[in-house]
Scaffold this active site. Sequence first.
Site, PDB file in Angstrom:
ATOM      1  N   PHE A 129       0.852  -1.187   0.000  1.00 47.39           N
ATOM      2  CA  PHE A 129       0.000   0.000   0.000  1.00 47.39           C
ATOM      3  C   PHE A 129       0.893   1.244   0.000  1.00 47.39           C
ATOM      4  CE2 PHE A 129      -2.882   3.133   1.810  1.00 47.39           C
ATOM      5  CZ  PHE A 129      -4.088   2.811   1.215  1.00 47.39           C
ATOM      6  N   ASP A 198       2.261  -4.992   8.517  1.00 43.72           N
ATOM      7  CA  ASP A 198       1.061  -4.154   8.490  1.00 43.72           C
ATOM      8  C   ASP A 198      -0.139  -5.091   8.363  1.00 43.72           C
ATOM      9  OD1 ASP A 198      -1.097  -2.517   7.837  1.00 43.72           O
ATOM     10  OD2 ASP A 198       0.175  -1.062   6.811  1.00 43.72           O
ATOM     11  N   TYR A 223     -10.577   1.049  10.908  1.00 45.44           N
ATOM     12  CA  TYR A 223     -11.830   1.327  10.180  1.00 45.44           C
ATOM     13  C   TYR A 223     -12.140   0.342   9.074  1.00 45.44           C
ATOM     14  CZ  TYR A 223      -8.434   3.800   7.202  1.00 45.44           C
ATOM     15  OH  TYR A 223      -7.350   4.123   6.431  1.00 45.44           O
ATOM     16  N   LYS A 224     -11.298  -0.672   8.876  1.00 40.41           N
ATOM     17  CA  LYS A 224     -11.574  -1.670   7.830  1.00 40.41           C
ATOM     18  C   LYS A 224     -12.368  -2.815   8.465  1.00 40.41           C
ATOM     19  CE  LYS A 224      -7.800  -0.057   5.002  1.00 40.41           C
ATOM     20  NZ  LYS A 224      -6.353  -0.074   4.800  1.00 40.41           N
ATOM     21  N   ARG A 392     -12.421  -4.763  -6.817  1.00 36.34           N
ATOM     22  CA  ARG A 392     -12.089  -5.379  -5.539  1.00 36.34           C
ATOM     23  C   ARG A 392     -13.366  -5.649  -4.740  1.00 36.34           C
ATOM     24  NH1 ARG A 392      -8.220  -2.614  -1.122  1.00 36.34           N
ATOM     25  NH2 ARG A 392     -10.012  -1.235  -0.991  1.00 36.34           N
TER      26      ARG A 392
HETATM   27  C1  LIG Z   1      -5.785   1.120   4.561  1.00 35.10           C
HETATM   28  C2  LIG Z   1      -4.308   1.003   4.715  1.00 35.10           C
HETATM   29  C3  LIG Z   1      -3.586   2.030   5.318  1.00 35.10           C
HETATM   30  C4  LIG Z   1      -4.291   3.272   5.756  1.00 35.10           C
HETATM   31  O1  LIG Z   1      -3.472   4.153   6.393  1.00 35.10           O
HETATM   32  P1  LIG Z   1      -4.089   5.437   7.103  1.00 35.10           P
HETATM   33  O2  LIG Z   1      -2.957   6.025   7.808  1.00 35.10           O
HETATM   34  O3  LIG Z   1      -5.222   4.964   7.976  1.00 35.10           O
HETATM   35  O4  LIG Z   1      -4.646   6.309   6.036  1.00 35.10           O
HETATM   36  C5  LIG Z   1      -2.227   1.846   5.486  1.00 35.10           C
HETATM   37  N1  LIG Z   1      -1.613   0.729   5.062  1.00 35.10           N
HETATM   38  C6  LIG Z   1      -2.288  -0.279   4.471  1.00 35.10           C
HETATM   39  C7  LIG Z   1      -1.569  -1.504   4.031  1.00 35.10           C
HETATM   40  C8  LIG Z   1      -3.655  -0.159   4.260  1.00 35.10           C
HETATM   41  O5  LIG Z   1      -4.326  -1.126   3.665  1.00 35.10           O
END
Ligand SMILES: *Cc1c(COP(=O)(O)O)cnc(C)c1O
Length: 433
Positions: A129, A198, A223-224, A392
Amino acid sequence: MTSLEHCQALDAKDPLRPLRELFSLPAGVIYLDGNSLGALPRTAAARVAHAVTQEWGDGLIRSWNSAGWFDLPQRVGDKIARLVGASAGTVVATDTTSINLYKVLSAALTIAAQDVPQRKRVVSERSNFPTDLYIAQALCQERGYELLLVEAEQIDAALLADAAVMMLTHVNYRTGAMFDMAGVTAMAHASGALMVWDLAHSAGAVPVALEADNADFAVGCGYKYLNGGPGAPAFVWVHPRHTDRFWQPLAGWWGHAAPFAFTPEYRPASGISRYLCGTQPILSMTALDCALDCFLAVQDCVPAQDVMAALRAKSLALTDMFITLFDERCAGYELELVTPRTHAVRGSQVSLARTTGAYAIMQALIARGVIGDFRAGAAADTGKSEGADILRFGLTPLYLGFADVWQALEHLCQIMDSGEWRDDKFNQKHAVT
Ligand SMILES: *Cc1c(COP(=O)(O)O)cnc(C)c1O
């Protein structure tokens, strides 16, 4: 051909089916985007309203003590710890995933600088990401490290021979491919590198065993799959062997051993609390706290089973159903499955690649109430359909059923057969995809 009736029968005998009632989902919506923003738990609105009117309105400043605001990051962290294979007292809910990644990667580099000072390389996956890669780029620049980005298949012991830290996202956000956490961590350690994970697409979606798998650091998203609401606090875990060795770089007063002593010198709290920085967003944290209780309810449905094992079984059954229906019905649509068919390396989503039109197809699905999302220019790094975009579909075992999956595929087939996705209105891009 798998029928709707068959899927309805599976729903009828699904022990986790009652959990759907814990969530407030709009009528006519099939929500396949819980991997981006989880659904609203029914109790959250009242719980947050209570925090606003009683705790804030009546309690005022007293609520830091009387309503338990002060140690909420630790209490919420303990609820998350159970879902990711960590001990109580080793996780805090705080800040964002990006910020927490900065803290742990910085701490990992500090440890590496001491233990393996000649190693000047951080390794990650090219299709990680982007925020993870951006944070790593900034830190590497600041500390004089090189960030080496490779494909998942290239990660091996030789590559890690001169790495200080490897930083990976457990489940890939585009393809849904999942790393073997135990195996990859062991490989990193055998090569002398620290391992940062992560868990943004893992926590609440797949079983994770941070301690058993001997990881060093982990961050994840609130939040996921944890359903904490838009911008919910993220979380951070540090293996106890590292926690007290170093300060984290954002040494704010909430990570101080005695924040209300107001001393001019920083003295870090012992344990994971030092990974806090400043005052926490109590209203968001309250929503996340409330959402995590939905996971406790899993135990009422399948008393003898581990919560995440029960959710994993259903998640795999849902993604299997999606893939079966895709195989049965979607030949000829120029859609390609990019999510692994092998259970052991599959997260809780299904991704389909298409060279053209993926954005419009998703918009057409959303117009029919089937909400997934679109990720651009994806598949180059999957080794398939170079340059193709991705559709997705996140499959959340807490609130989705088999008939939902059947209906989603039915809509997809109708959209492809009719060509309705070619309409101009489905081709206008929005800021957030
Ligand atoms: C959703 C996601 C993020 C989100 O990061 P924020 O700091 O909450 O915006 C970070 N890393 C991964 C791998 C994600 O899927």
